[in-house]
Design an enzyme around this catalytic site. Structure first.
Site, PDB file in Angstrom:
ATOM      1  CG  HIS A  16      92.644  67.779  26.417  1.00 18.20           C
ATOM      2  ND1 HIS A  16      92.009  66.995  25.486  1.00 18.20           N
ATOM      3  CD2 HIS A  16      93.787  67.118  26.733  1.00 18.20           C
ATOM      4  CE1 HIS A  16      92.738  65.923  25.237  1.00 18.20           C
ATOM      5  NE2 HIS A  16      93.831  65.985  25.986  1.00 18.20           N
ATOM      6  CG  HIS A  18      97.779  65.230  29.426  1.00 20.22           C
ATOM      7  ND1 HIS A  18      97.125  64.104  29.882  1.00 20.22           N
ATOM      8  CD2 HIS A  18      97.221  65.528  28.213  1.00 20.22           C
ATOM      9  CE1 HIS A  18      96.230  63.725  28.972  1.00 20.22           C
ATOM     10  NE2 HIS A  18      96.262  64.575  27.952  1.00 20.22           N
ATOM     11  CG  HIS A 196      92.462  61.419  26.307  1.00 14.78           C
ATOM     12  ND1 HIS A 196      92.316  61.960  27.546  1.00 14.78           N
ATOM     13  CD2 HIS A 196      93.507  62.075  25.719  1.00 14.78           C
ATOM     14  CE1 HIS A 196      93.244  62.906  27.716  1.00 14.78           C
ATOM     15  NE2 HIS A 196      93.974  62.998  26.625  1.00 14.78           N
ATOM     16  CD  GLU A 199      95.152  61.640  21.244  1.00 12.16           C
ATOM     17  OE1 GLU A 199      94.982  60.828  22.178  1.00 12.16           O
ATOM     18  OE2 GLU A 199      96.105  62.454  21.220  1.00 12.16           O
ATOM     19  CG  ASP A 277      96.897  66.663  24.307  1.00 19.44           C
ATOM     20  OD1 ASP A 277      96.620  66.213  25.428  1.00 19.44           O
ATOM     21  OD2 ASP A 277      96.931  65.955  23.277  1.00 19.44           O
ATOM     22  CG  ASP A 278     100.675  66.198  26.269  1.00 16.61           C
ATOM     23  OD1 ASP A 278     100.728  65.925  27.482  1.00 16.61           O
ATOM     24  OD2 ASP A 278      99.894  65.635  25.469  1.00 16.61           O
TER      25      ASP A 278
HETATM   26  N1  ADE Z   1      98.742  61.617  27.698  1.00 15.67           N
HETATM   27  C1  ADE Z   1      99.284  62.820  27.487  1.00 15.67           C
HETATM   28  N2  ADE Z   1      98.861  63.331  26.332  1.00 15.67           N
HETATM   29  C2  ADE Z   1      98.008  62.431  25.787  1.00 15.67           C
HETATM   30  C3  ADE Z   1      97.235  62.388  24.620  1.00 15.67           C
HETATM   31  N3  ADE Z   1      97.232  63.363  23.720  1.00 15.67           N
HETATM   32  N4  ADE Z   1      96.493  61.296  24.387  1.00 15.67           N
HETATM   33  C4  ADE Z   1      96.487  60.283  25.249  1.00 15.67           C
HETATM   34  N5  ADE Z   1      97.187  60.284  26.381  1.00 15.67           N
HETATM   35  C5  ADE Z   1      97.946  61.343  26.644  1.00 15.67           C
HETATM   36 ZN    ZN Z   2      95.328  64.563  26.127  1.00 18.94          ZN
END
Ligand code: ADE
Ligand code: ZN
Length: 340
Positions: A16, A18, A196, A199, A277-278
């Protein structure tokens, strides 16, 4: 060996992440400059200082601006390779990496540009870094489902460059059911399916991801704990949940990492992995997610090995490749036990 080193080199998969969320401020500035785009902030420091979010939407608004620095094949190559190098240094042996095509096509950057750039970086990583990596194409759920279908059409000529599809962006108000048709079609094409869910959205969205979209993994899924029937289902079917602890804290799902429910999820026998995630936005790559979560929740080495094992076993690799990585994990754990 200390716990930090043990966790860094522990063989793991990242499931996970992006790719646009790995774009560090330094790279945003470099790309904006070489592409003749006016930067959104005066300096790298000012941009980084703007990374304070109280929910998912506040993050997404900044994330899409950052991604607009990406214009050329070289930009996508540089971003992807930078991530894979960082991941390899964190013991990642397999990465299944999300990308958001609509973020680029909406700006006039077309499939051949980003697919070639990312595809070339994956190839470099396989040969030079010894890491196994593939792409998962995500649809933006805040856009109409028809545009997701158009995106799938546009992507099919690049079918051999991605292994599955996912669903991301603003969750609440955009339930999984909206995307049944495009998920069905992708399934018929033999693509893996993830989404997703849970969340920020309610447990009902996790049910819908499972039953309407027929996903093989749930991304995040932390709100599943609010529904004991759902927990029972996820545990019984051993549905992988790709949890992102630092992300959940940064976006306000938990006030502090000490409050995160990952330990409870493990206790309930849910098949959780730890992911970033990011990472350019949330203060850490997968290695930091492992070490910070272990410390904050007081998880044992055995629990962390379970998390890494879950990650490898939840990949979309074939059984033999999974078993190879799982054997690597077992050897690593056995060798570490001899050292201590
Ligand atoms: N796009 C990038 N990160 C995300 C996240 N945590 N939740 C939903 N969309 C995303
Ligand atoms: Zn994500």
């Amino acid at each position: 060996m200390g716990m930090v080193e043990f966790l860094r080199d522990l063989p793991k998969a990242e499931l996970h992440v992006h790719i646009e969320g790995t774009l560090e401020p330094e790279l945003i500035f470099e790309m904006a400059t070489r592409n003749g785009i006016a930067p959104s902030h005066a300096s790298v420091e000012e941009l980084r200082a703007a990374y304070e979010f109280s929910n998912l939407q506040e993050f997404l608004d900044i994330y899409y601006v950052g991604a607009a620095a990406l214009r050329t094949e070289q930009d996508f190559y540089d971003m992807t390779l930078a991530y894979l190098r960082r991941a390899a240094a964190d013991g990642v042996r397999r990465a299944e990496v999300f990308f958001d095509p609509q973020t680029h096509t909406e700006r006039g950057v077309a499939f051949p540009v980003f697919m070639s750039g990312m595809g070339a970086a994956l190839q470099t990583a396989r040969t030079d870094l010894g890491i196994s990596a593939d792409l998962i194409m995500c649809f933006l759920r805040h856009l109409p489902a028809e545009t997701a279908m158009e995106t799938l059409d546009a992507a099919l000529p690049y079918r051999d460059l991605f292994v599955g599809i996912g669903l991301d962006s603003s969750e609440v108000g955009f339930p999984p059911e909206l995307f049944v048709d495009v998920f069905d079609r992708a399934g018929a094409e033999g693509l893996h399916r993830v989404a997703h869910a849970g969340e920020e959205g309610p447990p009902e969205y996790v049910w819908a991801a499972l039953d309407s979209l027929e996903v093989e993994r749930v991304d995040h899924g932390v709100r599943a704990l609010e529904d004991s029937d759902l927990v029972a289902r996820l545990a019984a079917d051993q549905v992988p949940l790709t949890v992102c602890p630092l992300s959940n804290v940064k976006l306000g799902g938990f006030a502090r990492l000490e409050d995160h429910s990952l330990a409870t999820m493990l206790d309930r026998r849910l098949k959780v992995s730890i992911n970033s995630d990011d990472p350019a936005y949330f203060g850490g790559y997968v290695g930091e997610n492992y070490t910070a979560t272990q410390q904050a929740l007081g998880l044992t080495a055995d629990q962390m090995v379970t998390v890494a094992r879950n990650s490898l076993d939840s990949t979309f690799l074939d059984r033999a490749s999974k078993d190879e990585l799982l054997a690597e994990l077992d050897d690593y754990v056995a060798a570490s036990a001899e050292l201590s």
